[in-house]
Design a protein around this motif. Structure first.
Motif, PDB file in Angstrom:
ATOM      1  N   CYS A 244       0.815  -1.221   0.000  1.00  0.00           N
ATOM      2  CA  CYS A 244       0.000   0.000   0.000  1.00  0.00           C
ATOM      3  C   CYS A 244       0.849   1.271   0.000  1.00  0.00           C
ATOM      4  CB  CYS A 244      -0.972  -0.009   1.179  1.00  0.00           C
ATOM      5  SG  CYS A 244      -0.149  -0.222   2.760  1.00  0.00           S
ATOM      6  N   ASN A 245       2.119   1.183   0.386  1.00  0.00           N
ATOM      7  CA  ASN A 245       3.068   2.283   0.192  1.00  0.00           C
ATOM      8  C   ASN A 245       4.488   1.752   0.319  1.00  0.00           C
ATOM      9  OD1 ASN A 245       4.092   2.671   3.005  1.00  0.00           O
ATOM     10  ND2 ASN A 245       1.959   3.236   3.408  1.00  0.00           N
ATOM     11  N   GLY A 246       5.442   2.587  -0.031  1.00  0.00           N
ATOM     12  CA  GLY A 246       6.836   2.146  -0.064  1.00  0.00           C
ATOM     13  C   GLY A 246       7.437   1.964   1.322  1.00  0.00           C
ATOM     14  N   THR A 247       7.034   2.813   2.259  1.00  0.00           N
ATOM     15  CA  THR A 247       7.594   2.740   3.610  1.00  0.00           C
ATOM     16  C   THR A 247       7.252   1.420   4.268  1.00  0.00           C
ATOM     17  OG1 THR A 247       7.338   5.124   3.787  1.00  0.00           O
ATOM     18  CG2 THR A 247       7.682   3.936   5.836  1.00  0.00           C
ATOM     19  N   ILE A 248       5.988   1.025   4.126  1.00  0.00           N
ATOM     20  CA  ILE A 248       5.573  -0.221   4.762  1.00  0.00           C
ATOM     21  C   ILE A 248       6.156  -1.422   4.023  1.00  0.00           C
ATOM     22  CG2 ILE A 248       3.343  -0.901   3.768  1.00  0.00           C
ATOM     23  CD1 ILE A 248       2.411  -0.571   6.862  1.00  0.00           C
TER      24      ILE A 248
ATOM     25  N   PHE B 255      21.726  10.757   3.688  1.00  0.00           N
ATOM     26  CA  PHE B 255      21.218  11.604   2.597  1.00  0.00           C
ATOM     27  C   PHE B 255      20.085  10.869   1.890  1.00  0.00           C
ATOM     28  CE2 PHE B 255      21.426  13.759  -1.587  1.00  0.00           C
ATOM     29  CZ  PHE B 255      21.356  15.063  -1.156  1.00  0.00           C
ATOM     30  N   THR B 256      18.932  10.845   2.564  1.00  0.00           N
ATOM     31  CA  THR B 256      17.759  10.135   2.053  1.00  0.00           C
ATOM     32  C   THR B 256      16.512  10.702   2.699  1.00  0.00           C
ATOM     33  OG1 THR B 256      16.735   7.946   1.748  1.00  0.00           O
ATOM     34  CG2 THR B 256      17.911   8.293   3.820  1.00  0.00           C
ATOM     35  N   PHE B 257      15.369  10.178   2.265  1.00  0.00           N
ATOM     36  CA  PHE B 257      14.093  10.569   2.845  1.00  0.00           C
ATOM     37  C   PHE B 257      13.940   9.888   4.215  1.00  0.00           C
ATOM     38  CE2 PHE B 257       9.324   9.925   2.835  1.00  0.00           C
ATOM     39  CZ  PHE B 257       9.023  11.247   3.087  1.00  0.00           C
TER      40      PHE B 257
ATOM     41  N   ALA C 262      11.850   8.137   5.544  1.00  0.00           N
ATOM     42  CA  ALA C 262      11.316   6.770   5.576  1.00  0.00           C
ATOM     43  C   ALA C 262      12.415   5.714   5.685  1.00  0.00           C
ATOM     44  CB  ALA C 262      10.481   6.499   4.318  1.00  0.00           C
ATOM     45  N   THR C 263      13.591   5.982   5.105  1.00  0.00           N
ATOM     46  CA  THR C 263      14.650   4.954   5.088  1.00  0.00           C
ATOM     47  C   THR C 263      15.106   4.595   6.509  1.00  0.00           C
ATOM     48  OG1 THR C 263      15.350   5.957   2.980  1.00  0.00           O
ATOM     49  CG2 THR C 263      16.790   4.276   3.919  1.00  0.00           C
ATOM     50  N   PRO C 264      15.633   5.548   7.305  1.00  0.00           N
ATOM     51  CA  PRO C 264      16.023   5.167   8.661  1.00  0.00           C
ATOM     52  C   PRO C 264      14.833   4.834   9.557  1.00  0.00           C
ATOM     53  CG  PRO C 264      16.264   7.539   8.378  1.00  0.00           C
ATOM     54  CD  PRO C 264      15.958   6.960   7.023  1.00  0.00           C
TER      55      PRO C 264
ATOM     56  N   TYR D 212      18.269  -2.466  -1.119  1.00  0.00           N
ATOM     57  CA  TYR D 212      18.325  -1.172  -1.787  1.00  0.00           C
ATOM     58  C   TYR D 212      16.978  -0.469  -1.670  1.00  0.00           C
ATOM     59  CZ  TYR D 212      22.753  -2.622  -3.776  1.00  0.00           C
ATOM     60  OH  TYR D 212      24.052  -3.033  -3.930  1.00  0.00           O
ATOM     61  N   ASP D 213      17.020   0.756  -1.186  1.00  0.00           N
ATOM     62  CA  ASP D 213      15.847   1.615  -1.260  1.00  0.00           C
ATOM     63  C   ASP D 213      15.885   2.236  -2.649  1.00  0.00           C
ATOM     64  OD1 ASP D 213      14.072   3.735  -1.250  1.00  0.00           O
ATOM     65  OD2 ASP D 213      14.449   4.283   0.843  1.00  0.00           O
ATOM     66  N   ALA D 214      15.077   1.650  -3.550  1.00  0.00           N
ATOM     67  CA  ALA D 214      15.053   2.096  -4.945  1.00  0.00           C
ATOM     68  C   ALA D 214      13.823   2.959  -5.217  1.00  0.00           C
ATOM     69  CB  ALA D 214      15.085   0.877  -5.861  1.00  0.00           C
ATOM     70  N   ALA D 215      13.362   3.645  -4.148  1.00  0.00           N
ATOM     71  CA  ALA D 215      12.158   4.474  -4.267  1.00  0.00           C
ATOM     72  C   ALA D 215      12.261   5.483  -5.412  1.00  0.00           C
ATOM     73  CB  ALA D 215      11.894   5.208  -2.949  1.00  0.00           C
ATOM     74  N   HIS D 216      13.482   5.922  -5.718  1.00  0.00           N
ATOM     75  CA  HIS D 216      13.677   6.915  -6.792  1.00  0.00           C
ATOM     76  C   HIS D 216      14.025   6.272  -8.126  1.00  0.00           C
ATOM     77  CE1 HIS D 216      15.125  10.196  -3.731  1.00  0.00           C
ATOM     78  NE2 HIS D 216      13.909   9.759  -3.474  1.00  0.00           N
ATOM     79  N   ALA D 217      14.197   4.967  -8.140  1.00  0.00           N
ATOM     80  CA  ALA D 217      14.924   4.369  -9.265  1.00  0.00           C
ATOM     81  C   ALA D 217      14.081   3.440 -10.138  1.00  0.00           C
ATOM     82  CB  ALA D 217      16.153   3.629  -8.741  1.00  0.00           C
TER      83      ALA D 217
ATOM     84  N   PHE E  80      10.514  -0.309  -4.045  1.00  0.00           N
ATOM     85  CA  PHE E  80      10.123   0.820  -4.890  1.00  0.00           C
ATOM     86  C   PHE E  80       8.933   1.515  -4.245  1.00  0.00           C
ATOM     87  CE2 PHE E  80      12.185  -2.106  -7.826  1.00  0.00           C
ATOM     88  CZ  PHE E  80      13.028  -1.251  -8.533  1.00  0.00           C
ATOM     89  N   SER E  81       8.873   2.823  -4.410  1.00  0.00           N
ATOM     90  CA  SER E  81       7.711   3.580  -3.948  1.00  0.00           C
ATOM     91  C   SER E  81       6.911   4.032  -5.158  1.00  0.00           C
ATOM     92  CB  SER E  81       8.149   4.814  -3.156  1.00  0.00           C
ATOM     93  OG  SER E  81       7.064   5.720  -3.045  1.00  0.00           O
ATOM     94  N   PHE E  82       5.583   3.879  -5.068  1.00  0.00           N
ATOM     95  CA  PHE E  82       4.693   4.361  -6.120  1.00  0.00           C
ATOM     96  C   PHE E  82       3.872   5.537  -5.615  1.00  0.00           C
ATOM     97  CE2 PHE E  82       4.512  -0.434  -7.326  1.00  0.00           C
ATOM     98  CZ  PHE E  82       5.798  -0.373  -7.847  1.00  0.00           C
ATOM     99  N   HIS E  83       4.485   6.350  -4.758  1.00  0.00           N
ATOM    100  CA  HIS E  83       3.813   7.546  -4.263  1.00  0.00           C
ATOM    101  C   HIS E  83       3.570   8.525  -5.408  1.00  0.00           C
ATOM    102  CE1 HIS E  83       3.640  11.512  -2.200  1.00  0.00           C
ATOM    103  NE2 HIS E  83       2.854  10.817  -1.400  1.00  0.00           N
TER     104      HIS E  83
ATOM    105  N   GLU F 297      -0.773   6.116  -3.921  1.00  0.00           N
ATOM    106  CA  GLU F 297       0.125   5.618  -2.880  1.00  0.00           C
ATOM    107  C   GLU F 297       0.377   4.166  -3.242  1.00  0.00           C
ATOM    108  OE1 GLU F 297       1.387   6.917   0.086  1.00  0.00           O
ATOM    109  OE2 GLU F 297       0.023   8.502   0.751  1.00  0.00           O
ATOM    110  N   GLY F 298       1.552   3.688  -2.952  1.00  0.00           N
ATOM    111  CA  GLY F 298       1.820   2.286  -3.237  1.00  0.00           C
ATOM    112  C   GLY F 298       3.298   2.001  -3.250  1.00  0.00           C
ATOM    113  N   GLY F 299       3.623   0.734  -3.431  1.00  0.00           N
ATOM    114  CA  GLY F 299       5.023   0.354  -3.502  1.00  0.00           C
ATOM    115  C   GLY F 299       5.155  -1.127  -3.776  1.00  0.00           C
TER     116      GLY F 299
HETATM  117  C1  LIG Z   1       9.275   8.202  -1.258  1.00  0.00           C
HETATM  118  C2  LIG Z   1      10.377   7.513  -0.574  1.00  0.00           C
HETATM  119  C3  LIG Z   1      10.147   6.457   0.315  1.00  0.00           C
HETATM  120  C4  LIG Z   1       8.801   6.113   0.872  1.00  0.00           C
HETATM  121  O1  LIG Z   1       7.850   5.795  -0.023  1.00  0.00           O
HETATM  122  P1  LIG Z   1       6.304   6.014   0.318  1.00  0.00           P
HETATM  123  O2  LIG Z   1       5.663   5.244  -0.805  1.00  0.00           O
HETATM  124  O3  LIG Z   1       6.021   7.477   0.250  1.00  0.00           O
HETATM  125  O4  LIG Z   1       6.005   5.434   1.632  1.00  0.00           O
HETATM  126  C5  LIG Z   1      11.243   5.763   0.837  1.00  0.00           C
HETATM  127  N1  LIG Z   1      12.489   6.119   0.520  1.00  0.00           N
HETATM  128  C6  LIG Z   1      12.757   7.138  -0.306  1.00  0.00           C
HETATM  129  C7  LIG Z   1      14.173   7.467  -0.625  1.00  0.00           C
HETATM  130  C8  LIG Z   1      11.707   7.892  -0.861  1.00  0.00           C
HETATM  131  O5  LIG Z   1      11.976   8.940  -1.629  1.00  0.00           O
END
Ligand SMILES: *Cc1c(COP(=O)(O)O)cnc(C)c1O
Length: 384
Positions: A69-73, A93-95, A97-99, A165-170, A189-192, A201-203
């Motif tokens: 339902c989102n990337g963080t979860i 140097f990240t959002f 949500a990572t730490p 890997y937090d590939a939320a941007h990639a 991956f994040s689909f925000h 919202e998603g991931g």
């Molecule tokens: C957006 C983002 C997330 C979290 O994703 P959500 O889908 O908003 O929960 C995690 N890490 C990074 C680096 C992000 O930019």
């Protein structure tokens, strides 16, 4: 030199934000939502969920994929599925949500400094942070620039660590023609709405070990194995049918969106290349980029203008650039006291970085105007 300072530029009539969500055609969305309404099935692994899952497996070239339902979860659940504990080495140097995903699992994030050329975790500084408690490396492909996966995974192998890997941007990024999610033990991956590919919202998680599938399924659905058995303590992290439908439609136009952004980035680079003290990140030949973000770096010593000054000046023209990532995660009040070693490169970059507006619906003419405004602001600073 100062050719731009006297140009009289009017502010944009409407605010120009750093991003705007990619939207499917409204008629297409209506058609899909009608189908969902008629099915009377809104969530819990419905038809749209199944379709999107298959399409993403194809796109990301990974047979192990789980929607969230989102990337963080997704990251939170991924950490649990891999049985990570103790300390994890990550980047400041990240959002947030990572730490946070680590802390929510009672894991201590250990912040490692970054490389100046990619803004990603510096592999050469990881080993000195490894302790008996270290169980994993959580690296971030910041702004879609891939990490040095070879070096990171070599260190992980040597010390028996997991790699996430937090590939939320990639999303859509490839290294040597391999989709970026295929490196390490797992990628999220994040689909925000603000990401290059969105489901509102998603991931999702993609992962190497197929044996994790059952555990991930249980973790994201209350631990329910069947009507008679609840096997573990799980949360509710399922993607619903409306989210999946938006994803199916947005995936169709993703490559077009990337191409549009690429063109706009070219304009930015051409127009801003000659400003003293303003620089861009480099690109490397073996990577397919997704043009998610357009970061610039401002060095006040050379430009005479700080990042914050440029940011504030741009606001006067109705341009809302963003300071990503500032503040650094290791400067958050919740992490400040746990930091033993300083991260000087990240400190410096976080004071210099500014993300400029970039999204497919932004017009070329608007990017040119933004560049003229930047030139006039920096020229004025030079004059002082
Ligand atoms: C957006 C983002 C997330 C979290 O994703 P959500 O889908 O908003 O929960 C995690 N890490 C990074 C680096 C992000 O930019």
């Amino acid at each position: 030199m100062a050719r731009y300072r006297d140009i009289n530029l009017k502010p944009f009539k409407n605010p120009v934000f750093v991003s705007r969500p990619t939207l499917p055609k409204h008629e297409e969305f209506c058609k899909k939502s009608k189908e969902i309404f008629e099915s009377e099935w809104l969530t819990n692994f419905g038809k749209q969920h199944g379709i999107l899952k298959n399409k993403l497996k194809n796109y990301l070239e990974n047979r192990n994929l789980s929607l969230f339902c989102n990337g963080t979860i997704a990251l939170d659940v991924g950490i649990k599925a891999l049985d990570i504990s103790g300390e994890v080495i990550t980047t400041p140097f990240t959002f947030a949500a990572t730490p946070h995903a680590l802390s929510l699992n009672n894991i201590k994030p250990v912040f490692c400094d970054i490389e100046e050329k990619t803004l990603n975790i510096d592999p050469d500084k990881i080993e000195s942070l490894i302790t008996k408690k270290t169980s994993a490396i959580l690296a971030v492909h910041v702004f879609g620039n891939p990490c040095d996966t070879k070096k990171i995974e070599k260190i992980a192998k040597k010390h028996g660590l997991k790699v996430i890997y937090d590939a939320a941007h990639a999303f859509g990024v490839k290294i040597d023609n391999i989709p970026v999610g295929n490196f390490g033990d797992m990628s999220i991956f994040s689909f925000h709405a603000t990401k290059i590919f969105n489901t509102a919202e998603g991931g999702c998680l993609v992962y190497k070990n197929s044996n994790l599938s059952e555990k991930l399924y249980l973790l994201k659905n209350f631990g329910i194995k069947n009507e008679d058995e609840i096997e573990l303590v799980g949360t509710n992290a399922k993607m619903n049918e409306i989210q999946a439908a938006i994803g199916i439609l947005n995936l169709k136009t993703l490559e077009k969106e990337i191409a549009k952004r690429r063109k706009l980035e070219e304009i930015y680079k051409k127009e801003l290349s000659k400003i003293n003290g303003l620089s861009f990140l480099g690109k490397v030949a073996n990577v397919k980029y997704n043009y998610s973000y357009f970061p610039i770096l401002i060095d006040k010593m050379i430009s005479g203008l700080s990042r914050d000054e440029l940011y504030s000046e741009l606001k006067k023209y109705n341009i809302f650039a963003r300071k990503y990532f500032y503040p650094l995660c290791n400067n958050f009040s919740c992490y400040k006291n746990s930091q033993a070693k300083k991260t000087p490169v990240a400190e410096k970059i976080s004071k210099q970085v500014l993300i400029m507006p970039l999204y497919g619906r932004l017009k070329s003419a608007d990017v040119k105007k933004i560049c003229l405004i930047v030139k006039s602001i920096t020229d004025n600073a030079e004059k002082k």
